[in-house]
Design a protein around this motif. Structure first.
Motif, PDB file in Angstrom:
ATOM      1  N   THR B 339     -21.518  -6.527 -16.227  1.00  0.00           N
ATOM      2  CA  THR B 339     -20.249  -7.206 -16.463  1.00  0.00           C
ATOM      3  C   THR B 339     -20.560  -8.480 -17.222  1.00  0.00           C
ATOM      4  O   THR B 339     -21.722  -8.803 -17.457  1.00  0.00           O
ATOM      5  N   ASN B 340     -19.539  -9.211 -17.579  1.00  0.00           N
ATOM      6  CA  ASN B 340     -19.786 -10.474 -18.290  1.00  0.00           C
ATOM      7  C   ASN B 340     -20.553 -11.468 -17.429  1.00  0.00           C
ATOM      8  O   ASN B 340     -21.129 -12.414 -17.934  1.00  0.00           O
ATOM      9  N   ALA B 341     -20.543 -11.228 -16.114  1.00  0.00           N
ATOM     10  CA  ALA B 341     -21.227 -12.175 -15.230  1.00  0.00           C
ATOM     11  C   ALA B 341     -22.552 -11.643 -14.695  1.00  0.00           C
ATOM     12  O   ALA B 341     -23.356 -12.406 -14.174  1.00  0.00           O
ATOM     13  N   PHE B 342     -22.789 -10.362 -14.813  1.00  0.00           N
ATOM     14  CA  PHE B 342     -23.922  -9.740 -14.137  1.00  0.00           C
ATOM     15  C   PHE B 342     -24.757  -8.953 -15.143  1.00  0.00           C
ATOM     16  O   PHE B 342     -24.223  -8.117 -15.892  1.00  0.00           O
ATOM     17  N   ARG B 343     -26.067  -9.240 -15.130  1.00  0.00           N
ATOM     18  CA  ARG B 343     -26.991  -8.517 -16.010  1.00  0.00           C
ATOM     19  C   ARG B 343     -28.206  -8.083 -15.205  1.00  0.00           C
ATOM     20  O   ARG B 343     -28.632  -8.780 -14.282  1.00  0.00           O
ATOM     21  N   ILE B 344     -28.771  -6.960 -15.569  1.00  0.00           N
ATOM     22  CA  ILE B 344     -30.050  -6.555 -15.001  1.00  0.00           C
ATOM     23  C   ILE B 344     -31.025  -6.292 -16.142  1.00  0.00           C
ATOM     24  O   ILE B 344     -30.628  -5.827 -17.223  1.00  0.00           O
ATOM     25  N   SER B 345     -32.285  -6.619 -15.875  1.00  0.00           N
ATOM     26  CA  SER B 345     -33.308  -6.469 -16.912  1.00  0.00           C
ATOM     27  C   SER B 345     -34.537  -5.836 -16.309  1.00  0.00           C
ATOM     28  O   SER B 345     -34.819  -5.999 -15.118  1.00  0.00           O
ATOM     29  N   ASN B 346     -35.263  -5.156 -17.157  1.00  0.00           N
ATOM     30  CA  ASN B 346     -36.557  -4.643 -16.761  1.00  0.00           C
ATOM     31  C   ASN B 346     -37.524  -4.825 -17.915  1.00  0.00           C
ATOM     32  O   ASN B 346     -37.185  -4.518 -19.065  1.00  0.00           O
ATOM     33  N   THR B 347     -38.702  -5.330 -17.601  1.00  0.00           N
ATOM     34  CA  THR B 347     -39.718  -5.556 -18.627  1.00  0.00           C
ATOM     35  C   THR B 347     -41.016  -4.916 -18.164  1.00  0.00           C
ATOM     36  O   THR B 347     -41.513  -5.229 -17.084  1.00  0.00           O
ATOM     37  N   THR B 388     -67.087  -3.604 -21.060  1.00  0.00           N
ATOM     38  CA  THR B 388     -66.093  -4.247 -20.192  1.00  0.00           C
ATOM     39  C   THR B 388     -64.759  -3.595 -20.480  1.00  0.00           C
ATOM     40  O   THR B 388     -64.263  -3.660 -21.608  1.00  0.00           O
ATOM     41  N   ALA B 389     -64.236  -2.947 -19.466  1.00  0.00           N
ATOM     42  CA  ALA B 389     -62.974  -2.234 -19.633  1.00  0.00           C
ATOM     43  C   ALA B 389     -61.911  -2.893 -18.758  1.00  0.00           C
ATOM     44  O   ALA B 389     -62.182  -3.279 -17.628  1.00  0.00           O
ATOM     45  N   TYR B 390     -60.744  -2.965 -19.304  1.00  0.00           N
ATOM     46  CA  TYR B 390     -59.676  -3.691 -18.596  1.00  0.00           C
ATOM     47  C   TYR B 390     -58.347  -3.051 -18.937  1.00  0.00           C
ATOM     48  O   TYR B 390     -58.085  -2.711 -20.088  1.00  0.00           O
ATOM     49  N   HIS B 391     -57.548  -2.837 -17.929  1.00  0.00           N
ATOM     50  CA  HIS B 391     -56.158  -2.549 -18.221  1.00  0.00           C
ATOM     51  C   HIS B 391     -55.268  -3.151 -17.152  1.00  0.00           C
ATOM     52  O   HIS B 391     -55.655  -3.268 -15.997  1.00  0.00           O
ATOM     53  N   ARG B 392     -54.105  -3.535 -17.583  1.00  0.00           N
ATOM     54  CA  ARG B 392     -53.141  -4.167 -16.683  1.00  0.00           C
ATOM     55  C   ARG B 392     -51.752  -3.679 -17.027  1.00  0.00           C
ATOM     56  O   ARG B 392     -51.368  -3.641 -18.193  1.00  0.00           O
ATOM     57  N   THR B 393     -51.064  -3.294 -15.998  1.00  0.00           N
ATOM     58  CA  THR B 393     -49.669  -2.880 -16.149  1.00  0.00           C
ATOM     59  C   THR B 393     -48.821  -3.803 -15.292  1.00  0.00           C
ATOM     60  O   THR B 393     -49.121  -4.023 -14.125  1.00  0.00           O
ATOM     61  N   THR B 394     -47.797  -4.348 -15.899  1.00  0.00           N
ATOM     62  CA  THR B 394     -46.902  -5.258 -15.176  1.00  0.00           C
ATOM     63  C   THR B 394     -45.477  -4.797 -15.382  1.00  0.00           C
ATOM     64  O   THR B 394     -45.085  -4.474 -16.505  1.00  0.00           O
ATOM     65  N   ASN B 395     -44.730  -4.783 -14.320  1.00  0.00           N
ATOM     66  CA  ASN B 395     -43.310  -4.471 -14.423  1.00  0.00           C
ATOM     67  C   ASN B 395     -42.502  -5.542 -13.698  1.00  0.00           C
ATOM     68  O   ASN B 395     -42.774  -5.862 -12.544  1.00  0.00           O
ATOM     69  N   LEU B 396     -41.538  -6.073 -14.397  1.00  0.00           N
ATOM     70  CA  LEU B 396     -40.666  -7.100 -13.831  1.00  0.00           C
ATOM     71  C   LEU B 396     -39.236  -6.601 -13.905  1.00  0.00           C
ATOM     72  O   LEU B 396     -38.742  -6.287 -14.977  1.00  0.00           O
ATOM     73  N   ILE B 397     -38.608  -6.509 -12.751  1.00  0.00           N
ATOM     74  CA  ILE B 397     -37.203  -6.141 -12.716  1.00  0.00           C
ATOM     75  C   ILE B 397     -36.429  -7.325 -12.160  1.00  0.00           C
ATOM     76  O   ILE B 397     -36.860  -7.961 -11.191  1.00  0.00           O
ATOM     77  N   GLU B 398     -35.333  -7.655 -12.787  1.00  0.00           N
ATOM     78  CA  GLU B 398     -34.609  -8.854 -12.375  1.00  0.00           C
ATOM     79  C   GLU B 398     -33.129  -8.700 -12.662  1.00  0.00           C
ATOM     80  O   GLU B 398     -32.721  -7.917 -13.520  1.00  0.00           O
ATOM     81  N   GLY B 399     -32.375  -9.452 -11.932  1.00  0.00           N
ATOM     82  CA  GLY B 399     -30.939  -9.489 -12.142  1.00  0.00           C
ATOM     83  C   GLY B 399     -30.460 -10.918 -12.156  1.00  0.00           C
ATOM     84  O   GLY B 399     -31.057 -11.784 -11.515  1.00  0.00           O
ATOM     85  N   ASP B 400     -29.423 -11.191 -12.938  1.00  0.00           N
ATOM     86  CA  ASP B 400     -28.861 -12.532 -12.915  1.00  0.00           C
ATOM     87  C   ASP B 400     -27.343 -12.433 -12.862  1.00  0.00           C
ATOM     88  O   ASP B 400     -26.743 -11.514 -13.401  1.00  0.00           O
ATOM     89  N   TYR B 401     -26.789 -13.390 -12.144  1.00  0.00           N
ATOM     90  CA  TYR B 401     -25.342 -13.367 -11.925  1.00  0.00           C
ATOM     91  C   TYR B 401     -24.771 -14.745 -12.164  1.00  0.00           C
ATOM     92  O   TYR B 401     -25.277 -15.732 -11.641  1.00  0.00           O
ATOM     93  N   GLN B 402     -23.737 -14.790 -12.969  1.00  0.00           N
ATOM     94  CA  GLN B 402     -23.051 -16.060 -13.246  1.00  0.00           C
ATOM     95  C   GLN B 402     -21.810 -16.094 -12.361  1.00  0.00           C
ATOM     96  O   GLN B 402     -20.821 -15.391 -12.621  1.00  0.00           O
ATOM     97  N   GLY B 412     -35.774 -11.642  -9.049  1.00  0.00           N
ATOM     98  CA  GLY B 412     -36.616 -10.655  -9.704  1.00  0.00           C
ATOM     99  C   GLY B 412     -37.821 -10.283  -8.871  1.00  0.00           C
ATOM    100  O   GLY B 412     -38.179 -10.975  -7.913  1.00  0.00           O
ATOM    101  N   TYR B 413     -38.432  -9.202  -9.251  1.00  0.00           N
ATOM    102  CA  TYR B 413     -39.631  -8.705  -8.567  1.00  0.00           C
ATOM    103  C   TYR B 413     -40.615  -8.264  -9.626  1.00  0.00           C
ATOM    104  O   TYR B 413     -40.271  -7.523 -10.560  1.00  0.00           O
ATOM    105  N   ARG B 414     -41.868  -8.730  -9.472  1.00  0.00           N
ATOM    106  CA  ARG B 414     -42.907  -8.383 -10.445  1.00  0.00           C
ATOM    107  C   ARG B 414     -44.027  -7.640  -9.734  1.00  0.00           C
ATOM    108  O   ARG B 414     -44.530  -8.078  -8.695  1.00  0.00           O
ATOM    109  N   PHE B 415     -44.416  -6.551 -10.315  1.00  0.00           N
ATOM    110  CA  PHE B 415     -45.539  -5.764  -9.808  1.00  0.00           C
ATOM    111  C   PHE B 415     -46.601  -5.695 -10.889  1.00  0.00           C
ATOM    112  O   PHE B 415     -46.294  -5.451 -12.058  1.00  0.00           O
ATOM    113  N   THR B 416     -47.850  -5.905 -10.483  1.00  0.00           N
ATOM    114  CA  THR B 416     -48.955  -5.850 -11.441  1.00  0.00           C
ATOM    115  C   THR B 416     -50.051  -4.961 -10.877  1.00  0.00           C
ATOM    116  O   THR B 416     -50.436  -5.093  -9.708  1.00  0.00           O
TER     117      THR B 416
END
Lengths: 374, 682
Positions: B339-347, B388-402, B412-416
């Motif tokens: 809605t105009n006041a509510f957004r959800i995002s995922n990165t 040297t091997a490296y990998h990282r996966t991060t997921n951030l899910i968040e919501g904002d409300y006006q 929001g919640y971030r998992f790595t």
């Protein structure tokens, strides 16, 4: 009055009202009386040095100028196919000061581009159609007012045009968006405030309001870096005032050299350097490696594992004033990490062993020594 | 000074002089300007330019090396804070709509910048950024004063965008360079001793990049390619006999020379896509692939004496090899406006690299005993390989409300998920069985974020956010840690006052256990609190005041194991910051022909106070110091276009350490500031 004049002039010249531009008409009426204090020839002469450089660019791409008009421009709102749009000249009748400031900005110049002809430009591109606002004698509720919009809604409005470029693509991924800092916190769509002269420091370059006219017109910023960023990130001024610091207050570096103010996928809105390297590698290229023997935290945790990039009283902007202290905090028999222990013969009661990097000199990585001796 | 830097300085000076002469020529033919009652924005037509050239004096008392390591201002001429703007507001010229050049710090300043931005709306935008830094580092309390530098660092960027405002098609090309050169001090280890050595620093890199961006089938797309070539050509040597740092053994260098060229390239490709669907659903994605390769050759020759008093006739090393690092970075972000006041995002972000490299190590050692008997030569050949091997996966899910115009919040919640692996082998040709190294770490971390924005009044805004959980990438230890970061900022404009304040708290606990049996809890804790406040007051056009205070309080405490006299003792590492920073600026124009700027800045870090370590296994440090600088400048308006500046700045630095490197510096300054065009209307 101004609206009736505009309408009459448009009708007299057989120009459709929704395409009429008072600016264009004023230019035509004043074409023989230059409002510029300098002639075009004088400007060219005085800018000869700059023109030399831009001339090379111009000559290289001169042939392309013919094609410039053929590309469509972003259309934030549908083209004004209806009469709900009244045109910027109508807004200017009441909002003269904003119009005067706005017409000097890049937004205000879009009407002069061939590719923007017939599209919504000017005030209504951001504020929406203005007919109801005009018909209601300026009812503020009948027009999109940014003062009533939240920062995300403001950002959505700007991103409708500006989202297509990589710099702005990821604004919704960044900390400014997340913390409700919108575009108009840093940018002034109507153009910057007139400069207010002040004498300023002999060491740190002045803010845009003082002695630096025009610089903030870049990207229509309200002010220039770093003062603009420090108006919110106030603690950074103290950090950059420490004995060892990146030269931000001195003007040699900008906040945007390392941070993307428009957000991004990186934490702390850090920029990437070459490829996917950290921003530090852009200037400190000899630390990038890759090396045969890597100092793992440098690659896994980043340079900020050991350094405080804004400024520090500690030499080399390290996080600790004693190098060995920094080393021991990892190299201390911890079960969950691979940092090798300090050998027993490194007697810390002896001064000779209290400076780790005297022997382990190539601490950022080595191609020849697993213990970073060389 | 590097040859490249000389030409940059010369070019910048020529450009600056050309601008001055050109501007003077343009201005001299103009009607006599008169102050206009309505000050128009600086974006008005014509030229707006200010140019300042001055002379600074320097008088340093105390530790000159520390002064140069901190400040490094030199006496002599300098160009400072100069700008040149041409803005063709009335239609388009054949060349550009606006050209802005700024320059500062050329001459006696330790760092300088030259920036030029030239654009013609709808056609091109050209940006260049040339910088230099004179880096000097000679400190008694770092690496026994044996890691020193007196180098020039020149770096710059040139970028051109064709059709920058075009939605359909844009082209980008760019070039960056990086040059570092000068003298340095370094160290090397041999024969159970450490030797200070000299170096001719020489590193360089050149980056080329180009790409195309545009819109296709409604998607904004971009594809860029870049290439970096970098070189390290620093040589190391000594000038004569070198006894080493360790007086307890017989090792010494008669001659030493190391050549260590490294050449490398990076090729990378960068693709992005973005689209907003129905003004509601925003999608953005990015993919970066880079491949960095290096090859190197170490040639080192030593003659001298080893720690058994044998004469070393030749200790020669030839080490060669190569490394590679392919890296992939992929990111996807979506935001849905419910809605105009509510957004959800995922990165979602994914980062992976693999560093592999190997070397061939060959040493030839020829010695004679103290009595002159030739000893059997020793040849050592080893091969080493590391991955040297490296990998990282991060997921951030968040919501904002006006909620309304006053209040908004976000959660929001971030998992790595992270995986680090190091593999390798070392093989000595004299030993049939290689040594194999293999270590692997996996961790998964979770963190929660939340924030609010409140606007209780039209001119008062409050931001606050908090993040709590487990994550990597802050501590020096690789293990999981618990952290809580809290931040609150507020800003208010009340009539002619602007008041801002912020408080940032960072709490990090890293619990671990030692390898000893039974294991001992081994923690690393950091508590940091930073409070800052600023007030700006402009009661009238002729007077502006600005003051601020920042206090940082930091305690870092880490359990460590320290070898002392052959024993491994549990100890503690503590680091303290108790820093107050205060500044006060005054800008005043008491009369039309006189402007005054006065400033006082002080950093005062009390450090650890009276805490001292009483055991050799305890390390308690801080950097207690005061660093203050008053400054005053008078700007006297000689004419409408010329100001004469007289300034003075004083620096005073004191350390509360043993063998303090204190200094004070007087920096008088005078300059002429010349205004052209609209800048004269001040």
């Amino acid at each position: 009055m101004a609206t009736r004049m505009v309408t009459a002039m448009c009708d007299a010249n057989h120009i459709p009202r929704n395409h009429c531009r008072i600016t264009y008409l004023l230019k035509r009426s004043h074409s023989n009386k230059s409002t510029m204090p300098f002639s075009a020839r004088q400007i060219k002469l005085s800018s000869l040095a700059l023109v030399t450089l831009s001339l090379v660019v111009w000559l290289a791409f001169g042939a392309v100028s013919e094609h410039a008009s053929g590309f469509a421009q972003p259309s934030p709102t549908p083209a004004p196919a209806n009469d709900n749009y009244v045109g910027t000249e109508t807004c200017a009748a009441c909002h003269e000061a904003q119009f005067k400031s706005f017409e000097g900005t890049k937004h205000g110049q879009l009407h002069s581009l061939e590719s923007w002809k017939g599209k919504v430009v000017g005030c209504e591109a951001c504020h929406g159609p203005g007919k109801e606002h005009v018909d209601s004698s300026g009812d503020k509720m009948k027009i999109r007012s940014f003062k009533r919009m939240d920062s995300k809604a403001i950002a959505d409005t700007c991103l409708a045009c500006h989202a297509g470029k990589e710099n702005h693509n990821n604004f919704r991924r960044g900390e400014h968006w997340r913390n409700n800092v919108g575009c108009t916190e840093c940018h002034s769509a109507h153009g910057p405030e007139p400069p207010n002269f002040r004498s300023s420091s002999i060491t740190f370059p002045a803010n845009v309001a003082h002695q630096k006219p025009g610089q903030a017109t870049r990207a229509m910023l309200r002010s220039n870096e770093p003062q603009l960023c420090m108006s919110c990130h106030t603690e950074t001024k103290a950090q950059f005032s420490k004995p060892f610091h990146h030269k931000v207050l001195e003007g040699t570096m900008n906040c945007s050299d390392c941070h993307n103010p428009h957000g991004g996928f990186e934490q702390k809105q850090a920029k990437l350097a070459v490829g996917a390297d950290a921003a530090c590698i852009k200037c400190h290229s000899n630390k990038a490696g890759p090396f045969v023997f890597e100092h793992a935290p440098l690659k896994v945790e980043g340079c900020s594992a050991c350094h405080t990039p804004h400024g520090s009283a500690n030499p080399k902007m390290l996080k600790r004033s004693s190098v060995r202290q920094l080393c021991f905090e990892c190299h201390s028999s911890i079960t969950e990490q691979s940092a090798p222990d300090v050998p027993s013969f490194h007697n810390q009661a002896v001064l000779r062993y209290q400076n780790c990097t005297i022997c382990h000199a190539a601490i950022h990585g080595s191609n020849s020594s697993a213990t970073f001796f060389r | 000074m590097l040859p490249g830097l000389k030409s940059i300085t010369r070019t910048a000076a020529i450009l600056a002089a050309s601008l001055t002469i050109g501007s003077a020529a343009a201005f001299s033919q103009s009607p006599t300007p008169s102050p206009t009652p309505d000050i128009e924005p600086s974006t008005g037509p014509g030229i707006t330019s200010t140019f300042e050239v001055g002379v600074r004096g320097v008088d340093v008392n105390g530790n000159d090396n520390k002064y140069r390591s901190d400040l490094n201002y030199k006496p002599g001429f300098r160009v400072f804070d100069s700008t040149f703007l041409i803005n063709n507001k009335e239609g388009h010229s054949n060349f550009f709509d606006s050209a802005l050049v700024t320059a500062s710090g050329w001459g006696g300043d330790p760092s300088g910048v030259f920036r030029a931005n030239i654009e013609r709306t709808g056609f091109y935008r050209f940006d260049t950024n040339l910088r230099h830094v004179k880096y000097f580092n000679n400190l008694a309390n770092h690496a026994l004063n044996e890691h020193n530098a007196n180098i020039d660092h020149g770096f710059g960027d040139v970028d051109l965008v064709i059709f920058p405002e075009s939605e359909k098609l844009r082209f980008r090309v760019g070039y960056s360079f990086n040059r570092t050169g000068g003298d340095g001090g370094f160290t090397t280890r041999a024969y159970s001793d450490e030797f200070p050595i000299l170096s001719n620093v020489d590193t360089s890199s050149d980056d080329f990049r180009g790409g195309v961006e545009g819109k296709l089938f409604g998607f904004n797309l971009g594809l860029n390619y870049g290439f970096r070539k970098f070189n390290e050509k620093t040589n190391y040597f000594i000038n004569g006999f070198n006894p080493g740092n360790n007086p307890a053994n017989t090792a010494s260098f008669s001659t030493f020379e190391r050549r260590y060229p490294i050449e490398g390239t990076t090729n990378f490709g960068h693709f992005f896509v973005q689209r907003t669907f129905a003004d509601r659903f925003d999608f953005t994605a990015r993919l970066i692939y880079s491949l960095t390769s290096t090859n190197f050759q170490v040639n080192e020759r030593i003659t001298g004496r080893d720690n058994s008093n044998n004469q070393v006739d030749l200790d020669g090393f030839n080490i060669s090899g190569e490394t590679k690092r392919p890296q992939t970075r992929g990111d996807v972000g979506v935001t849905y406006r419910v809605t105009n006041a509510f957004r959800i995002s995922n990165t979602l972000t994914y980062d992976q690299f693999n560093i592999s490299g190997g070397n061939s190590f060959f040493e030839e050692l020829r010695r004679r005993s103290a009595a002159g008997v030739v000893l059997a030569p020793v040849f050592t050949t080893t091969f080493a390989h590391r991955v040297t091997a490296y990998h990282r996966t991060t997921n951030l899910i968040e919501g904002d409300y006006q909620i309304n115009n006053v209040f908004a919040f976000n959660l929001g919640y971030r998992f790595t998920d992270r995986h680090v692996q190091t593999d390798g082998s070392d093989r000595n040709v004299a030993v049939p069985v290689p040594t194999v190294i293999m270590e692997e770490f996996d961790n998964q971390t979770h963190s929660f974020i939340g924030g609010i924005k409140a606007k209780p009044l039209k001119n008062w805004v409050i931001f606050a956010d908090i993040e709590d959980g487990k994550a990597d990438n802050v501590f020096t230890r690789l293990a999981n840690y618990d952290f809580t970061n809290f931040r609150i900022r507020t800003r208010a404009n009340i009539k002619k006052f602007t008041i801002s304040a912020s408080y940032i708290a960072k709490t990090n606990d890293n619990p671990s256990q030692s390898v000893e049996v039974p294991p001992v809890n081994f923690s690393a804790d950091t508590r940091s609190h930073t409070f800052t406040t600023n007030v700006e007051w402009e009661p009238m056009t002729e007077l502006a005041l600005s003051t601020g205070y920042t206090y940082q309080h930091l305690n870092a405490e880490t359990d460590i194991i320290v070898p002392v006299a052959g024993l491994r003792l549990p100890g503690i590492s503590q680091y303290f910051v108790r820093e107050s920073y205060y500044y006060f600026d005054v800008h005043a124009t008491p009369i039309r022909r006189l402007s005054i700027f006065a400033s006082y800045r002080i950093s005062d870090d009390k450090g650890q106070g009276s805490r001292v370590s009483t055991r050799p296994q305890d390390i308690i440090t801080s950097y207690p110091m005061t660093f203050q600088s008053p400054e005053i400048k008078l700007a006297i308006r000689l004419t409408n276009n010329i100001d004469w500046n007289i300034g003075y700045q004083y620096y005073d630095y004191k350390e509360r350490l043993v063998n303090a490197q204190n200094y004070s510096a007087h920096l008088p300054y005078t300059s002429l500031r010349i205004y052209f065009g609209r800048a004269a209307d001040r």
